[in-house]
Design a protein around this motif. Sequence first.
Motif, PDB file in Angstrom:
ATOM      1  N   GLN A   1      10.104  84.004  38.055  1.00  0.00           N
ATOM      2  CA  GLN A   1      10.025  84.951  36.939  1.00  0.00           C
ATOM      3  C   GLN A   1      10.723  84.436  35.692  1.00  0.00           C
ATOM      4  O   GLN A   1      10.786  85.136  34.681  1.00  0.00           O
ATOM      5  CB  GLN A   1      10.637  86.282  37.362  1.00  0.00           C
TER       6      GLN A   1
ATOM      7  N   GLU B   1      17.042  87.224  37.865  1.00  0.00           N
ATOM      8  CA  GLU B   1      15.624  87.539  37.952  1.00  0.00           C
ATOM      9  C   GLU B   1      15.415  88.962  38.463  1.00  0.00           C
ATOM     10  O   GLU B   1      16.268  89.554  39.113  1.00  0.00           O
ATOM     11  CB  GLU B   1      14.906  86.530  38.855  1.00  0.00           C
ATOM     12  N   ASP B   2      14.234  89.499  38.187  1.00  0.00           N
ATOM     13  CA  ASP B   2      13.930  90.888  38.512  1.00  0.00           C
ATOM     14  C   ASP B   2      13.607  91.092  39.983  1.00  0.00           C
ATOM     15  O   ASP B   2      14.012  92.096  40.580  1.00  0.00           O
ATOM     16  CB  ASP B   2      12.743  91.380  37.672  1.00  0.00           C
ATOM     17  N   HIS B   3      12.857  90.169  40.578  1.00  0.00           N
ATOM     18  CA  HIS B   3      12.383  90.341  41.949  1.00  0.00           C
ATOM     19  C   HIS B   3      12.749  89.100  42.770  1.00  0.00           C
ATOM     20  O   HIS B   3      11.948  88.161  42.896  1.00  0.00           O
ATOM     21  CB  HIS B   3      10.864  90.560  41.970  1.00  0.00           C
TER      22      HIS B   3
ATOM     23  N   ARG C   1       7.932  91.935  37.312  1.00  0.00           N
ATOM     24  CA  ARG C   1       8.181  91.774  35.883  1.00  0.00           C
ATOM     25  C   ARG C   1       9.188  90.647  35.658  1.00  0.00           C
ATOM     26  O   ARG C   1       9.953  90.305  36.561  1.00  0.00           O
ATOM     27  CB  ARG C   1       8.722  93.068  35.271  1.00  0.00           C
ATOM     28  N   SER C   2       9.175  90.124  34.470  1.00  0.00           N
ATOM     29  CA  SER C   2      10.127  89.102  34.067  1.00  0.00           C
ATOM     30  C   SER C   2      10.962  89.661  32.923  1.00  0.00           C
ATOM     31  O   SER C   2      10.479  89.786  31.794  1.00  0.00           O
ATOM     32  CB  SER C   2       9.402  87.827  33.630  1.00  0.00           C
TER      33      SER C   2
ATOM     34  N   ARG D   1      22.837  91.006  31.995  1.00  0.00           N
ATOM     35  CA  ARG D   1      22.618  90.339  33.279  1.00  0.00           C
ATOM     36  C   ARG D   1      23.528  89.128  33.442  1.00  0.00           C
ATOM     37  O   ARG D   1      23.999  88.837  34.545  1.00  0.00           O
ATOM     38  CB  ARG D   1      21.151  89.917  33.406  1.00  0.00           C
TER      39      ARG D   1
END
Length: 520
Positions: A248, A239-241, A460-461, A219
């Motif tokens: 997160q 971050e995921d979201h 999710r993190s 990432r």
Amino acid sequence: MNRNARKWWRMNKNKLNQQTPQSSTQLYKELEKNEAALRDLYSNCSDVVYRSFFIGGSIKALVIYIDGLSNNEELDRSVLSSLMHGKTSKETNARKLLEKTISVSKWRELQTLEACLESIANGCPVLLIDQQETAVSVGLEKWEKRAIEEPVAEGVVRGPREGFTESINVNTAMLRRLIKSPALKMELMQIGGYTKTKVVLAYIDGIVDPTLVTEVKARLSRIDIDGILESGYIEELIEDHPASPFPQILSTERPDVACGNLLEGRIVILVDGTPFILVAPTTLLALLQSSEDYYQRSFASTAIRLLRYLFTAMSFLLPSLYVALITFHHEMVPTSLLISMASSREAVPFPALVEALMMEVTFEALREAGVRLPKQVGAAVSIVGALVIGQAAVQAGLVSAPMVIVVAITGIASFMIPHYIAGIAIRLLRFPMMFLAGTLGLLGIMLGIIATVVHLCTIRSVGVPYLAPFGPLKSKEFKDTLVRSPWWMLNTRPRLTGESNLYRQSPGLKPDPSKGGDTT
């Protein structure tokens, strides 16, 4: 990113590449060509210093550094003076020259112009010698930096009083001082086309999940941006979201918090130029826990933690509950209290929803004003402003006294959330909850709670469920969730981050006076 945007970025990135030499740009053997190339790259840069001299009176050399980033006194004493008065021959190469002459412990050879630019930008003077195809980076960086202080936003009654600074070297040293094992790994990378910001990935080998390290590296490596000025840049890019209001990735200024997370199998990301480091992955419960929970005795920590959870729920739901009860559900309020509330709202021309929105927006504005103002007047302005505006609004009949009380309690409750970014998420969700309460009553509140819980279950993190250990259910990890069990019971690490090295201490550590030595 659409096709036109990609094309535009490639064009601008090519401009950057034209200004910065690639790694294949080797140094010339002639000193004049190297100097001309560097002067061309650093044209119109008045802070770049070029110091020409002769080594031993015969070999022409050049030192380049940026004024204000290098230790000029030590450069004169340990490098220039030693080289100028030393005895050398023309066959002496750069490595042998340094080994015989200068007394600087930190130095390295450079092969390319790009490496020279990187060294100069980091404050290390670069030594160029005529008829040598390598340069030397001398580790004499020195710049002004802030002293180590206690973090303002993460103060504790019991615990360390030190926080990270803007210097990444100081921050990594603070981690090393707390975790002395060579298993603590720190991998350096640079992000940012112009800023070339140092980013350090820290983890404990043998505890962290290797797939987690690989994922975070991937990432970070995909980030292609012109500059990184703060860790918040990286937080939003990995971050995921990104559409979720909940953070997160945990950010903290405390070295003890970073080390505690490292020992649980998490990864710490340090960014040069900011005292805020990132911890990944994190959970909702971790954002609602304070470092002091682990320094006080378990009974006190559990009581404070339960109180914190209660007031966090009040911060989220109290205004909307008041709006729903006043607007739709009068039968749920005791008669005497209902009469008192009705009499206080008799002169208010607005419905409860508008009244709540006015007060909440005003309170948030006062809170932000207190943060932005100087410390000497910020607290006074926020407190006096809240008292004066609240009292004047009640006397003018714009809001009712119960609403002022509800908003005040809600504001106090939001201050109990340990991490600022988690508090912002709850403050933002408070407004749609009030709209639902003002239109649908308690049904709207229930719909809002269900939507929030469903959302928390889906995010999710860095691949770790945000509601762990409640979703998925891990009953053995409840010892450090709603309660904080004594340390002699916390034998294992969280399974989702530390399963590769699950046990953190030996069993049977419960204090037992019968097993102690005789002190009589």
